[in-house]
Design a protein around this motif. Structure first.
Motif, PDB file in Angstrom:
ATOM      1  N   ASP A  71       0.800  -1.232   0.000  1.00 19.24           N
ATOM      2  CA  ASP A  71       0.000   0.000   0.000  1.00 19.24           C
ATOM      3  C   ASP A  71       0.824   1.269   0.000  1.00 19.24           C
ATOM      4  O   ASP A  71       0.352   2.321   0.393  1.00 19.24           O
ATOM      5  CB  ASP A  71      -0.951   0.028   1.222  1.00 19.24           C
ATOM      6  N   ILE A  74      -0.419   4.474  -1.565  1.00 18.06           N
ATOM      7  CA  ILE A  74      -1.507   5.216  -0.947  1.00 18.06           C
ATOM      8  C   ILE A  74      -1.270   6.728  -0.991  1.00 18.06           C
ATOM      9  O   ILE A  74      -2.186   7.521  -0.931  1.00 18.06           O
ATOM     10  CB  ILE A  74      -1.698   4.721   0.502  1.00 18.06           C
ATOM     11  N   ASP A 137       2.700   1.990   8.931  1.00 16.22           N
ATOM     12  CA  ASP A 137       1.556   1.663   8.078  1.00 16.22           C
ATOM     13  C   ASP A 137       0.974   2.954   7.493  1.00 16.22           C
ATOM     14  O   ASP A 137       0.468   3.809   8.226  1.00 16.22           O
ATOM     15  CB  ASP A 137       0.509   0.943   8.933  1.00 16.22           C
ATOM     16  N   LYS A 139      -1.708   3.576   5.951  1.00 19.95           N
ATOM     17  CA  LYS A 139      -3.146   3.785   6.118  1.00 19.95           C
ATOM     18  C   LYS A 139      -3.443   4.447   7.460  1.00 19.95           C
ATOM     19  O   LYS A 139      -4.220   5.405   7.534  1.00 19.95           O
ATOM     20  CB  LYS A 139      -3.880   2.448   6.022  1.00 19.95           C
ATOM     21  N   ARG A 140      -2.815   3.935   8.510  1.00 20.41           N
ATOM     22  CA  ARG A 140      -3.084   4.497   9.838  1.00 20.41           C
ATOM     23  C   ARG A 140      -2.274   5.772  10.076  1.00 20.41           C
ATOM     24  O   ARG A 140      -2.803   6.762  10.578  1.00 20.41           O
ATOM     25  CB  ARG A 140      -2.762   3.462  10.915  1.00 20.41           C
ATOM     26  N   ASP A 142      -1.079   8.268   8.237  1.00 16.76           N
ATOM     27  CA  ASP A 142      -1.134   8.970   6.951  1.00 16.76           C
ATOM     28  C   ASP A 142      -0.631  10.409   7.118  1.00 16.76           C
ATOM     29  O   ASP A 142      -1.212  11.194   7.864  1.00 16.76           O
ATOM     30  CB  ASP A 142      -2.579   8.968   6.432  1.00 16.76           C
ATOM     31  N   GLU A 145      -2.375  13.711   4.106  1.00 19.02           N
ATOM     32  CA  GLU A 145      -3.542  14.586   4.246  1.00 19.02           C
ATOM     33  C   GLU A 145      -3.101  16.032   4.461  1.00 19.02           C
ATOM     34  O   GLU A 145      -2.103  16.300   5.136  1.00 19.02           O
ATOM     35  CB  GLU A 145      -4.385  14.142   5.448  1.00 19.02           C
TER      36      GLU A 145
END
Length: 527
Positions: A71, A74, A137, A139-140, A142, A145
């Motif tokens: 990922d 991402i 990770d 996703k967690r 991030d 943003e």
């Protein structure tokens, strides 16, 4: 260019790395740092014995083995945790290691091999650091943003249908969701009433129900857009049952000043992921030219040199031997045990060895028994400090202060050198505090009695030598003055008290003074 007043270890690492960064990435260190923006840091301290920082890792700067992470597409950036410090501390936080571009599980056997390597490097007098990192990770954690734009005022809306439940209504992505809140009192472990709950309970509830990590949440309520602090109580903010709270997602905010507080994995529990051990970094921190000779001059002048360092005991012992603090024919308890008793330390008597290396954890274990066994602690200090060759390794600033106090209690006149803020208590406690003029902090200089302008230990010995010469000349001057003046004044006292005639007239005494005192007085003034 490296600042000459910077920490020597940090400067050595930058110098070593700059060539590799230039060769691999075709950029200098300042540019490389700008591309890896620092998001959070816990600086090195003597208690942790490690330093950790979190950086942005651009996708185009991933190494080949790092590109295998799932990922990673991402976003354009990932969060990279990097850590360095004492090998034994870093290894405690690692559960994997890199070997030939592959990540493997860190077994006890591999851990032992690494520590054996640390001992081997340390025995050569090299300072050894361990390096570790972890790509979090995406996703967690991030970091892609953008920081959301919060409104200055939100509607004070209350959902009456939820006003009888311990919950609030959270608006996220234009959808409303009921979030149940709960918490317990940390002292009594009893459930807390809704009005006694804090924003931290609200943040935890949102993460549980909606899945947005606490550190990525940006809350808006009433006129407190973006200013909602986790330490605020719900009652203080005016949040009641059924209140509408606005949730926006921002970049993950890394926080925490201690291992127990940080909001990323650091292998604090058996089921929490650790870091990846990258390798060891060994550097030589040689003694300045002239230090071994200065130590030898100190010892020949009756001054005992005790080494107190934060280095590993093996490294400290090797450096002490190179500097002459541990003599060439001196033996530690471990050496005597290995030579005579097949490694059995219990059979070695105190008078069989004349050198001692005391690790900080052993010292602390002994000091912790002072309440129950004060005589045992006193015997420990007596045994350690009475040795001719003494080294304290992996010590904390608090232990340095205790070492100074222990020497003073045994009648010693103590001079202490130091350069950091943490050294200031020991510098102030010592009879003579010596701060470093180049690398020393202002706090250390304020606490010290003397400042070394060149940061060289040999200068202290030169100062002692000059001081002893002055003191010696002062004694000679007093002795000469008394020996020349008493014979001159004695006849006058006898003349006044016993009426004995004067053997020399005043003019003759003046001629004797001019003839005999003038040359010695000029030579003494010159000295």
């Amino acid at each position: 260019h490296v600042d000459p007043t910077a920490n020597a270890t940090e400067a050595a690492m930058v110098k070593f790395s700059s060539g590799h960064v230039l060769g691999l990435y075709r950029m200098d260190v300042p540019t490389y740092r700008k591309k890896h923006k620092k998001l959070h840091e816990i600086p090195f301290n003597s208690k942790n014995k490690w330093q950790v920082s979190v950086h942005e890792l651009p996708k185009d700067l991933l190494l080949e083995n790092e590109q295998k992470i799932e990922d990673f597409e991402i976003g354009e950036k990932l969060a990279l945790v990097q850590m360095k410090g004492a090998p034994e501390r870093i290894l405690d936080l690692c559960d994997r290691f890199v070997f030939e571009d592959e990540v493997h599980d860190l077994t006890e056997e591999t851990r032992k091999q690494i520590l054996d390597g640390v001992m081997s490097l340390g025995s050569r007098g090299e300072r050894v650091l361990a390096l570790a990192e972890s790509i979090l990770d995406p996703k967690r954690y991030d970091v892609n943003e953008l920081e959301p734009l919060m409104e200055s005022k939100y509607d004070d809306e209350v959902d009456e249908s939820a006003s009888s439940e311990d919950c609030v209504i959270v608006r996220y992505n234009n959808e409303r969701q009921k979030v149940a809140l709960s918490g317990t009192d940390p002292d009594s472990n009893e459930p807390l009433a809704f009005d006694d709950l804090y924003v931290s309970h609200l943040l935890a509830g949102i993460e549980k129900e909606i899945g947005v990590p606490v550190a990525a949440q940006r809350l808006g309520f009433s006129d407190r857009g973006g200013e909602v602090d986790a330490a605020n109580s719900l009652k203080e903010l005016g949040i009641q049952r059924g209140s509408l709270v606005h949730l926006l997602k921002g970049p993950y905010k890394f926080a925490g000043t201690k291992k127990e507080e940080v909001n990323w994995p650091m292998m604090r529990t058996s089921d929490e992921q650790g870091l990846v051990f990258v390798g060891l970094y060994a550097m030589i921190d040689p003694a300045r030219p002239g230090v071994p000779e200065a130590v030898n001059r100190c010892q020949s002048a009756g001054i005992k040199v005790v080494m107190v360092t934060g280095d590993h005991p093996v490294t400290a012992k090797a450096i002490a031997q190179k500097c002459g603090i541990i003599g060439p024919h001196s033996q530690t308890k471990e050496q005597v045990a290995a030579l005579k008793y097949d490694g059995d330390l219990s059979r070695v008597k105190d008078d069989e060895y004349d050198a001692i290396v005391v690790p900080g954890h052993i010292l602390q274990e002994k000091l912790d028994t002072e309440v129950d066994d004060p005589q045992g602690v006193a015997d420990f200090w007596n045994n350690a400090l009475n040795k001719n060759n003494v080294v304290f390794a992996r010590t904390s600033p608090q232990q340095k202060l205790l070492i100074v106090s222990a020497v003073q209690e045994r009648g010693g006149i103590v001079a202490v050198t130091g350069d950091g803020v943490n050294d200031s208590p020991a510098l102030k406690k010592a009879d003579i505090g010596v701060a470093m003029g180049i690398t020393g902090t202002e706090v250390a200089k304020e606490a010290a009695d003397m400042i070394l302008l060149d940061d060289n230990f040999a200068s202290i010995v030169n100062g002692v030598e000059e001081g002893r010469i002055i003191f010696d000349n002062l004694k000679k001057s007093i002795a000469y003055t008394l020996s020349s003046n008493i014979p001159e004044i004695a006849p006058f006292l006898l003349f006044q008290t016993a009426a004995i005639p004067l053997p020399l007239s005043t003019v003759m005494i003046l001629l004797v003074d001019l003839g005999t005192d003038l040359a010695p007085a000029i030579s003494m003034a010159y000295e």
